[in-house]
Motif scaffolding. Structure first.
Motif, PDB file in Angstrom:
ATOM      1  N   ASN A  30      -5.047  -0.111 -10.358  1.00  0.00           N
ATOM      2  CA  ASN A  30      -5.472   1.110  -9.665  1.00  0.00           C
ATOM      3  C   ASN A  30      -6.399   1.974 -10.523  1.00  0.00           C
ATOM      4  O   ASN A  30      -6.735   3.097 -10.125  1.00  0.00           O
ATOM      5  N   PRO A  65       0.837  -1.198   0.000  1.00  0.00           N
ATOM      6  CA  PRO A  65       0.000   0.000   0.000  1.00  0.00           C
ATOM      7  C   PRO A  65       0.873   1.249   0.000  1.00  0.00           C
ATOM      8  O   PRO A  65       1.922   1.299   0.638  1.00  0.00           O
ATOM      9  N   CYS A  68      -0.034   5.661  -0.313  1.00  0.00           N
ATOM     10  CA  CYS A  68      -0.814   6.848  -0.704  1.00  0.00           C
ATOM     11  C   CYS A  68      -2.146   6.466  -1.350  1.00  0.00           C
ATOM     12  O   CYS A  68      -2.524   6.985  -2.407  1.00  0.00           O
ATOM     13  N   LYS A  69      -2.855   5.516  -0.726  1.00  0.00           N
ATOM     14  CA  LYS A  69      -4.188   5.078  -1.139  1.00  0.00           C
ATOM     15  C   LYS A  69      -4.190   4.348  -2.479  1.00  0.00           C
ATOM     16  O   LYS A  69      -5.231   4.218  -3.124  1.00  0.00           O
ATOM     17  N   ASN A  70      -3.017   3.886  -2.927  1.00  0.00           N
ATOM     18  CA  ASN A  70      -2.894   3.027  -4.084  1.00  0.00           C
ATOM     19  C   ASN A  70      -2.216   1.733  -3.643  1.00  0.00           C
ATOM     20  O   ASN A  70      -1.670   1.651  -2.529  1.00  0.00           O
ATOM     21  N   TYR A  71      -2.244   0.725  -4.531  1.00  0.00           N
ATOM     22  CA  TYR A  71      -1.650  -0.570  -4.197  1.00  0.00           C
ATOM     23  C   TYR A  71      -0.772  -1.031  -5.347  1.00  0.00           C
ATOM     24  O   TYR A  71      -1.129  -0.878  -6.520  1.00  0.00           O
TER      25      TYR A  71
END
Length: 434
Positions: A156, A71, A73-76
Motif C-alpha cells: 500500500n 479491500p 477503506c481504499k487499501n488492500y
C-alpha cells in the motif's frame, strides 16, 4: 461481508467480467480456477512467485489460493484465508473478519503524531492509522503476522509504518502514543486451544486486560484507545465495568454494542472451529467449552467497540453505553463527533459554549411531554429517538438561538439534559480532545 452460501449468486453476477471475475473467484471466494484462466489474469511470473511463497494449492477443480486479498477503506490487505484451503497454517494469521471492518469504520482519523496497533495481524489498523499519523507502529506475537503486515505496508506504499515482533508493549520502549488500537484475540477458551488469532484464555480477556492496564503508561494525555472485540457479560460485571476497574480514575469510557450472543449459540461454533476438532468428539467438546464458560461465570457474550479517552487535568470521569447496528460503512467522522461531544459535555460547562443541533439530525417533532428525533441514514440511529420533557425544552431553546447560560438559567436540570442529548449525538459543541 461475503456470505459463502451465496457463492453461486456471486458467480452469476461475475459472468462476462473476464479477468476481474477470475480475480474475485481466486482471491475472495476461495474457488478453484483453471490454470489457463489464472495465467491470463495474473501472468506466469506472478503465479511462479505465489507458488514459491507456498500460497497455491492444486485441487481437482483447479488452482486455489491459500491467502486472501481484502479491500478496506481504499487499501488492500493480504492475509491467511478464512477457509482452510488444502490444509491450515500452523501459525494462522487472522483474516479480515467483521470485527476488523467494525474497527476500521469507527476509529477517528484526525491527524496524529504517534499511533500504535497491538495484535496487528495483517497490519490493517496500523496501516490505516499511518494515513493520518506522523508514524505508525504495529506489534504482534506471531512472526507470520509481522511478515504479512510488512508486506501489506509495502503493497500500500506506506513508508511511515513499522512492525515488530512484540508481546504487548514489550517493544514500545519509552514511547508514548496519541492513539492505541487493538482487535485482540477474544474467544474464551478451555485449556489447550493454541490458535493465537482467537484464543483469549479462560475469560477471553488475557490479552485485553494486559493491554488496557498498560494504557496509563503508554497513552498520552488526551489520547484515544479504540478496541473492537467480543467480551463476556458475567454474573459480577459488564465489559465496561471491567475496563473502569483496570484503568482507575482519569478516563472517559464509552461502548457501542452491536450484538448479544446467548451462551449456547456462542460456544457451539467456536468449539467446532478448533483446528484439532474431530466430528466424533462434538458432544464432549461442546460440554468442555460450556463448563469452562460456567467456571468463569460467563452468562453471555457481547460484540462491540470500546473507547477510552485519557482525560486532561481538570476533566471529569465519565462513561456511556449505547446499542446500535454493526457499521457497514465508514463512520469515522460520526464517531469522532460523538466522542468529542461526550468529552466536551462531560467537562465543566463554560458559559460561552454554543451548543448546536448535530448535522446528522433530520426533523425534530416537539410535544409538551417530550420530543422525537430522526437521524439521517440508518447507521447511527435507525429508529426515531424519543427524549423527555426537559430534553425537549432544551431543544426548543436551541432552535430559538438561546445561549448556554440562558438555557441553564431557564431550565432546571438543563446540564443533565445537555449531556443526555450529546451522548445520543443530537447536539454537539466545542471539542476539547485531540
Amino acid at each position: 461481508y461475503r456470505n459463502f452460501h451465496h457463492i453461486q449468486a456471486y458467480r452469476r453476477q461475475l459472468r462476462g467480467q473476464g479477468k476481474l471475475a477470475t480475480a474475485f473467484e481466486f482471491w475472495l471466494l476461495q474457488l478453484g480456477v483453471a490454470l489457463p484462466d489464472l495465467r491470463a489474469c495474473l501472468g506466469d511470473s506472478a503465479i511462479s512467485a505465489l507458488d514459491r511463497l507456498g500460497w497455491l494449492a492444486l485441487g481437482d477443480d483447479g488452482v486455489r489460493c491459500r491467502v486472501e486479498l481484502y479491500p478496506c477503506c481504499k487499501n488492500y490487505f493480504f492475509s491467511d484465508a478464512f477457509f482452510k484451503v488444502m490444509g491450515s497454517w500452523p501459525d494462522q494469521v487472522y483474516w479480515l473478519g467483521g470485527d476488523s471492518y467494525h474497527l476500521a469504520y469507527a476509529v477517528p482519523r484526525r491527524p496524529l503524531g504517534q499511533s500504535l496497533d497491538i495484535c496487528t495481524g495483517s497490519g490493517i489498523h496500523a496501516i490505516l492509522s499511518s494515513h493520518h499519523s506522523q508514524s505508525s507502529r504495529g506489534f504482534d506475537i506471531n512472526p507470520r503476522a509481522v511478515a504479512f503486515a510488512r508486506f501489506n505496508a509495502a503493497f500500500n506504499g506506506r513508508d511511515n509504518c513499522e512492525f515488530a515482533l512484540s508481546d504487548g508493549y514489550a517493544q514500545a520502549g519509552e514511547r508514548v502514543f496519541d492513539r492505541i488500537t487493538i482487535n485482540p484475540p477474544f474467544v474464551p477458551c478451555p485449556e489447550n486451544i493454541g490458535e493465537l488469532y482467537r484464543a483469549g484464555g479462560g475469560t477471553g480477556e488475557s490479552v485485553t486486560e494486559k493491554v488496557v492496564r498498560g494504557l496509563p503508561r503508554y497513552l498520552a494525555p488526551g489520547g484515544l484507545f479504540a478496541m473492537t472485540t467480543e467480551a463476556a457479560e458475567t454474573l459480577s460485571s459488564t465489559p465496561l465495568e471491567r475496563l473502569r476497574n483496570w484503568l482507575g480514575p482519569g478516563w472517559g469510557l464509552s461502548a457501542r454494542y452491536f450484538h448479544r450472543f446467548p451462551l449456547n449459540d456462542y460456544v457451539l461454533p467456536h468449539a467446532l472451529a478448533s483446528v484439532e476438532f474431530r466430528p466424533q468428539d462434538g458432544a464432549a467438546e461442546f460440554e468442555r467449552w460450556l463448563e469452562a464458560y460456567e467456571a468463569h461465570q460467563i452468562t453471555a457474550m457481547v460484540q462491540g467497540s470500546f473507547y477510552a479517552v485519557r482525560l486532561q487535568e481538570g476533566q471529569v470521569d465519565w462513561q456511556h453505553e449505547r446499542w446500535m447496528r454493526r457499521p457497514h460503512q465508514d463512520m469515522t467522522a460520526t464517531v469522532e463527533d460523538w466522542l468529542g461531544s461526550l468529552l466536551s459535555w462531560h467537562s465543566p460547562l463554560p458559559g460561552e459554549r454554543h451548543p448546536r443541533i448535530h448535522s446528522q439530525v433530520k426533523p425534530i417533532y416537539q410535544a409538551e411531554s417530550g420530543a422525537v428525533v430522526e437521524f439521517a441514514g440508518e447507521q447511527w440511529c435507525p429508529t426515531p429517538l424519543r427524549v423527555g420533557a426537559t430534553e425537549a425544552a432544551v431543544l426548543r431553546s436551541l432552535s430559538q438561538g438561546l445561549s448556554l447560560a440562558q438555557i441553564q438559567a431557564d431550565i432546571p436540570q438543563a446540564e443533565q439534559a445537555l449531556r443526555s442529548l450529546a451522548a445520543e449525538l443530537v447536539i454537539s459543541g466545542l471539542v476539547v480532545w485531540r
